[in-house]
Enzyme design. Structure first.
Site, PDB file in Angstrom:
ATOM      1  N   LYS A   1       0.843  -1.207   0.000  1.00 12.25           N
ATOM      2  CA  LYS A   1       0.000   0.000   0.000  1.00 12.25           C
ATOM      3  C   LYS A   1       0.870   1.247   0.000  1.00 12.25           C
ATOM      4  O   LYS A   1       0.579   2.223  -0.695  1.00 12.25           O
ATOM      5  CB  LYS A   1      -0.948  -0.014   1.192  1.00 12.25           C
ATOM      6  CG  LYS A   1      -2.052  -1.024   0.970  1.00 12.25           C
ATOM      7  CD  LYS A   1      -3.212  -0.877   1.913  1.00 12.25           C
ATOM      8  CE  LYS A   1      -4.318  -1.839   1.514  1.00 12.25           C
ATOM      9  NZ  LYS A   1      -4.792  -2.659   2.602  1.00 12.25           N
TER      10      LYS A   1
ATOM     11  N   LYS B   1      -7.727  -9.332 -12.249  1.00 11.75           N
ATOM     12  CA  LYS B   1      -8.445  -9.880 -11.095  1.00 11.75           C
ATOM     13  C   LYS B   1      -9.699  -9.038 -10.841  1.00 11.75           C
ATOM     14  O   LYS B   1      -9.619  -7.800 -10.901  1.00 11.75           O
ATOM     15  CB  LYS B   1      -7.510  -9.801  -9.873  1.00 11.75           C
ATOM     16  CG  LYS B   1      -8.186 -10.179  -8.583  1.00 11.75           C
ATOM     17  CD  LYS B   1      -7.365  -9.803  -7.353  1.00 11.75           C
ATOM     18  CE  LYS B   1      -8.226  -9.996  -6.139  1.00 11.75           C
ATOM     19  NZ  LYS B   1      -8.033  -9.290  -4.968  1.00 11.75           N
TER      20      LYS B   1
ATOM     21  N   LYS C   1     -13.000  -4.453  -6.585  1.00 11.17           N
ATOM     22  CA  LYS C   1     -13.662  -3.144  -6.546  1.00 11.17           C
ATOM     23  C   LYS C   1     -12.722  -2.043  -6.983  1.00 11.17           C
ATOM     24  O   LYS C   1     -13.104  -1.103  -7.645  1.00 11.17           O
ATOM     25  CB  LYS C   1     -14.140  -2.846  -5.123  1.00 11.17           C
ATOM     26  CG  LYS C   1     -15.562  -3.234  -4.914  1.00 11.17           C
ATOM     27  CD  LYS C   1     -15.859  -3.422  -3.454  1.00 11.17           C
ATOM     28  CE  LYS C   1     -14.801  -4.228  -2.796  1.00 11.17           C
ATOM     29  NZ  LYS C   1     -15.177  -5.380  -2.039  1.00 11.17           N
TER      30      LYS C   1
HETATM   31  P1  ADP Z   1     -11.691  -6.365  -3.507  1.00  9.01           P
HETATM   32  O1  ADP Z   1     -10.420  -6.751  -4.214  1.00  9.01           O
HETATM   33  O2  ADP Z   1     -12.847  -6.258  -4.436  1.00  9.01           O
HETATM   34  O3  ADP Z   1     -11.527  -5.136  -2.638  1.00  9.01           O
HETATM   35  P2  ADP Z   1     -11.479  -7.810  -1.058  1.00  9.01           P
HETATM   36  O4  ADP Z   1      -9.993  -7.584  -1.038  1.00  9.01           O
HETATM   37  O5  ADP Z   1     -12.331  -7.055  -0.094  1.00  9.01           O
HETATM   38  O6  ADP Z   1     -12.015  -7.570  -2.538  1.00  9.01           O
HETATM   39  O7  ADP Z   1     -11.719  -9.378  -0.912  1.00  9.01           O
HETATM   40  C1  ADP Z   1     -12.529  -9.999   0.060  1.00  9.01           C
HETATM   41  C2  ADP Z   1     -12.353 -11.502  -0.078  1.00  9.01           C
HETATM   42  O8  ADP Z   1     -12.721 -11.959  -1.395  1.00  9.01           O
HETATM   43  C3  ADP Z   1     -10.897 -11.956   0.122  1.00  9.01           C
HETATM   44  O9  ADP Z   1     -10.907 -13.156   0.878  1.00  9.01           O
HETATM   45  C4  ADP Z   1     -10.385 -12.217  -1.265  1.00  9.01           C
HETATM   46  O10 ADP Z   1      -9.400 -13.235  -1.284  1.00  9.01           O
HETATM   47  C5  ADP Z   1     -11.646 -12.639  -2.035  1.00  9.01           C
HETATM   48  N1  ADP Z   1     -11.570 -12.150  -3.423  1.00  9.01           N
HETATM   49  C6  ADP Z   1     -11.673 -10.871  -3.838  1.00  9.01           C
HETATM   50  N2  ADP Z   1     -11.567 -10.756  -5.180  1.00  9.01           N
HETATM   51  C7  ADP Z   1     -11.395 -12.019  -5.646  1.00  9.01           C
HETATM   52  C8  ADP Z   1     -11.230 -12.578  -6.964  1.00  9.01           C
HETATM   53  N3  ADP Z   1     -11.238 -11.812  -8.057  1.00  9.01           N
HETATM   54  N4  ADP Z   1     -11.061 -13.911  -7.070  1.00  9.01           N
HETATM   55  C9  ADP Z   1     -11.063 -14.706  -5.958  1.00  9.01           C
HETATM   56  N5  ADP Z   1     -11.221 -14.237  -4.695  1.00  9.01           N
HETATM   57  C10 ADP Z   1     -11.386 -12.915  -4.523  1.00  9.01           C
END
Ligand code: ADP
Ligand code: TRP
Length: 321
Positions: free
Chosen positions: A110, A189, A192
């Site tokens: 970050k 990937k 959000k």
């Molecule tokens: P984002 O990347 O949308 O902010 P988060 O980091 O809040 O999502 O992820 C919350 C959970 O969902 C975590 O356990 C993460 O490993 C899983 N996750 C998020 N995006 C994916 C993805 N594209 N494929 C598989 N797992 C995901």
């Protein structure tokens, strides 16, 4: 076995969240004593608007209930409803070497992205350790990005136990396998932060539109295609039956199939997959009081465990009456 995981309230959950985390959380309920919470204290480290924190907490809760959270059996609460965890964070902070936190890659990443870090972001893994330890967790299913935080938790717990006696149970190192990363509509990937998500409960028309826009290569219809390099096929793997998937794989490899045909079928499969849960999601939207009750009940049950552990830790360090 006590299974615990935290979910940040960052908006309505998307398909990547479902296949990457939530589905495993829901499956684990059948066999384990599950504790899941909305990590709103953690979310504050990125300074979201107050309205978003409140709204997203309810959205994530509704998504979980609609998709099959067992509200009787599983304890589901909002992290900040049990502020005992922040006191334990302090006790743990005082046995946590700075170097341990400086080595945390999610923090370093970050900072490398140019975020000006606040103290909360730096101390984030200690709060996570407190979450895990205060609820006496045996297993913490998280994605690969969080693995280091579990190791940090074990390290902090061992240091505390070493200094003050056996207060904490160390969580297992074992991390539940995650499914392959779910791609977003642009092929990166799904996340959000990349604006390439499809929400689980997005309106059906919008799901269709987004799927038709999934990025593919420009191989002409008649030519053979490589399913392993196709974003549409990656999604099909998640929702198509194995027979159907084998059929698509053949059609990709034989040529004569256009991507738009695969996309149309994918849209139907994806919509059907979540259809049984949509009505429940809408009902919850119209019954926010019930959603709040689920959180309040979870907080009560979580607090009972948290108080007990915190009291032990306070006694151990010498904060005695
Ligand atoms: P984002 O990347 O949308 O902010 P988060 O980091 O809040 O999502 O992820 C919350 C959970 O969902 C975590 O356990 C993460 O490993 C899983 N996750 C998020 N995006 C994916 C993805 N594209 N494929 C598989 N797992 C995901
Ligand atoms: N840091 C986790 C994430 O971003 C969320 C979280 C907070 C968590 N506390 C936790 C996960 C305790 C597991 C256990 O996804």
């Amino acid at each position: 076995m006590r299974v615990l995981s935290g979910i940040q309230p960052s908006g309505r959950l998307h398909i990547g969240n479902f296949f990457g985390a939530m589905r495993q959380h829901l499956q684990l309920q059948a066999e384990h004593d599950c504790f899941y919470f909305i990590a709103d204290y953690h979310a504050l480290t990125s300074n979201p608007s107050p309205a978003d924190v409140a709204r997203h907490t309810l959205d994530v809760t509704m998504d979980y209930i609609a998709l099959g959270l067992d509200t009787e059996k599983t304890v589901f609460w909002r992290q900040s409803d049990v502020p005992e965890v922040t006191e334990l964070t302090w006790l743990l902070s005082c046995v946590t070497p700075m170097g341990l936190l400086h080595r945390c890659t999610s923090y370093k990443e970050k900072v490398a992205q140019g975020i000006s870090p606040n103290h909360g972001l730096f101390a984030y893994p200690v709060l996570q350790a407190a979450d895990i330890l205060i609820y006496k967790s045996d297993l913490v299913p998280v994605g690969a990005d969080q693995k280091q935080h579990i190791e940090v938790t074990r390290d902090i717990a061992a240091r505390f136990n070493n200094a003050y006696g056996e207060v904490f149970t160390l969580p297992a190192e074992h991390i539940i396998e995650q499914v392959a990363v779910v791609p977003g509509t642009d092929g990166q990937k799904m996340s959000k932060s990349y604006g390439n998500t499809i929400e689980i409960f997005e309106p059906e028309e919008s799901v269709r539109k987004k799927i038709m826009r999934i990025v593919t290569d420009s191989t002409p219809v008649e030519e053979p295609k490589n399913p392993d390099k196709c974003n549409v096929f990656a999604f099909l793997k998640l929702v198509a039956s194995s027979d159907e998937l084998a059929g698509w794989e053949n059609r990709y490899r034989n040529g004569g199939m256009g991507y738009s045909e695969a996309k149309k079928r994918l849209a139907e499969l994806l919509i059907d997959y979540f259809k049984p849960f949509r009505q429940k999601r809408t009902e919850l939207e119209n019954n926010i009081d019930y959603v709040k009750e689920v959180l309040a009940d979870g907080a009560k049950r979580a607090k009972a465990v948290a108080r007990e552990t915190l009291e032990k830790a306070r006694q151990a360090v010498g904060l005695r009456k």
